[in-house]
Design a protein around this motif. Sequence first.
Motif, PDB file in Angstrom:
ATOM      1  N   ILE A   1      -4.539  10.335  -0.498  1.00 39.66           N
ATOM      2  CA  ILE A   1      -3.518   9.808   0.327  1.00 39.66           C
ATOM      3  C   ILE A   1      -2.560   8.982  -0.216  1.00 39.66           C
ATOM      4  O   ILE A   1      -3.032   8.028  -0.894  1.00 39.66           O
ATOM      5  CB  ILE A   1      -4.232   9.044   1.740  1.00 39.66           C
ATOM      6  N   GLY A   2      -1.288   9.176  -0.148  1.00 44.10           N
ATOM      7  CA  GLY A   2      -0.449   8.344  -0.601  1.00 44.10           C
ATOM      8  C   GLY A   2      -0.367   6.851  -0.242  1.00 44.10           C
ATOM      9  O   GLY A   2      -0.790   5.996  -1.037  1.00 44.10           O
TER      10      GLY A   2
ATOM     11  N   ILE B   1      -6.957   6.666  -2.181  1.00 43.04           N
ATOM     12  CA  ILE B   1      -5.763   6.136  -1.415  1.00 43.04           C
ATOM     13  C   ILE B   1      -4.929   5.519  -2.464  1.00 43.04           C
ATOM     14  O   ILE B   1      -5.471   4.536  -2.971  1.00 43.04           O
ATOM     15  CB  ILE B   1      -6.149   5.366  -0.027  1.00 43.04           C
ATOM     16  N   GLY B   2      -3.584   5.670  -2.341  1.00 40.64           N
ATOM     17  CA  GLY B   2      -2.824   4.991  -3.370  1.00 40.64           C
ATOM     18  C   GLY B   2      -2.632   3.276  -2.729  1.00 40.64           C
ATOM     19  O   GLY B   2      -2.896   2.578  -3.486  1.00 40.64           O
ATOM     20  N   ILE B   3      -1.955   3.513  -1.702  1.00 41.34           N
ATOM     21  CA  ILE B   3      -1.712   1.937  -1.031  1.00 41.34           C
ATOM     22  C   ILE B   3      -2.155   1.979   0.321  1.00 41.34           C
ATOM     23  O   ILE B   3      -2.027   2.773   1.042  1.00 41.34           O
ATOM     24  CB  ILE B   3      -0.137   1.708  -1.250  1.00 41.34           C
TER      25      ILE B   3
ATOM     26  N   GLY C   1       0.909  12.673   2.158  1.00 38.27           N
ATOM     27  CA  GLY C   1       1.677  11.707   1.594  1.00 38.27           C
ATOM     28  C   GLY C   1       1.720  10.343   2.326  1.00 38.27           C
ATOM     29  O   GLY C   1       1.294   9.489   1.874  1.00 38.27           O
ATOM     30  N   LEU C   2       1.987  10.336   3.900  1.00 31.37           N
ATOM     31  CA  LEU C   2       1.854   9.148   4.455  1.00 31.37           C
ATOM     32  C   LEU C   2       0.791   9.493   5.601  1.00 31.37           C
ATOM     33  O   LEU C   2       1.036  10.443   6.406  1.00 31.37           O
ATOM     34  CB  LEU C   2       3.333   8.936   5.238  1.00 31.37           C
ATOM     35  N   LEU C   3       0.125   8.400   6.136  1.00 30.09           N
ATOM     36  CA  LEU C   3      -0.801   8.548   7.121  1.00 30.09           C
ATOM     37  C   LEU C   3      -0.883   7.264   7.773  1.00 30.09           C
ATOM     38  O   LEU C   3      -1.178   6.129   7.490  1.00 30.09           O
ATOM     39  CB  LEU C   3      -2.332   8.738   6.432  1.00 30.09           C
ATOM     40  N   GLU C   4      -0.876   7.539   9.233  1.00 29.82           N
ATOM     41  CA  GLU C   4      -1.329   6.613  10.267  1.00 29.82           C
ATOM     42  C   GLU C   4      -2.748   6.771  10.849  1.00 29.82           C
ATOM     43  O   GLU C   4      -2.979   7.953  10.969  1.00 29.82           O
ATOM     44  CB  GLU C   4      -0.341   6.391  11.498  1.00 29.82           C
ATOM     45  N   GLU C   5      -3.792   6.039  10.773  1.00 28.00           N
ATOM     46  CA  GLU C   5      -5.038   6.341  10.879  1.00 28.00           C
ATOM     47  C   GLU C   5      -5.826   5.578  12.144  1.00 28.00           C
ATOM     48  O   GLU C   5      -5.751   4.141  11.878  1.00 28.00           O
ATOM     49  CB  GLU C   5      -5.844   6.089   9.477  1.00 28.00           C
TER      50      GLU C   5
END
Length: 217
Positions: free
Chosen positions: A142-143, A111-113, A166-170
């Motif tokens: 994951i970005g 995970i990037g950030i 790119g963008l993930l809400e988990e």
Amino acid sequence: TGIGISILKDLGTVTVDGFTVQGWTTAGIVQGFAQAAGTTPIVKNNIVQGELGDENHGNCIQVTGANSIVEYNIVDGAFYTGTGPYGASGIFVYMGDKSIVRDNVITHADIGIAVAGGGAYGVYPSADNVVVSNNVVSLSGIGIDVSFDANNTTIEDNFVHDNELGLLEEYNWGYGPTGTVALHNQVVDNIEQALTESYDGETPIPSGHIFMAEANW
């Protein structure tokens, strides 16, 4: 060594500036879960190089104190090699209300950030009003990931490219983020660009939940 630089509690404002951190096994520059009280870390202008990963941790930079700043770092190689449902982060804000992550370059991470609250562990607070801006994240799983009880996270002006997602809400372990806003990001050439999902398949995404994304491309 296990940890390259460890940031402890009750130290006021602590600045970690201009180091090259490599050869560690557990974590690069880290403020642990129990070290948040009384310390605001500023982590800037560092080069943090991960190796082959760690079975327990693997994060390159982690901050937990409120008002933390992580900026102008170059981060490469954050991998979790254990068997749990986790991923290592290039930069991880855990709890850390009103923290800022800006102008970093992250490559080759699970995970990037990542921004996450601690409610799933019962004794740790949420992560509120974190800003992630003007970072470049690439070649990762994951970005940018917002998870657990991370509330009102702002993701703006980032370049997130050539990742699996790119963008993930988990949503996971009974918790999920609220109020996430993504503005003016370049999210391109990822296998999947953006997603809100129940990671464990059991934590429901609330009816009417909105991941507010505007003026991204």
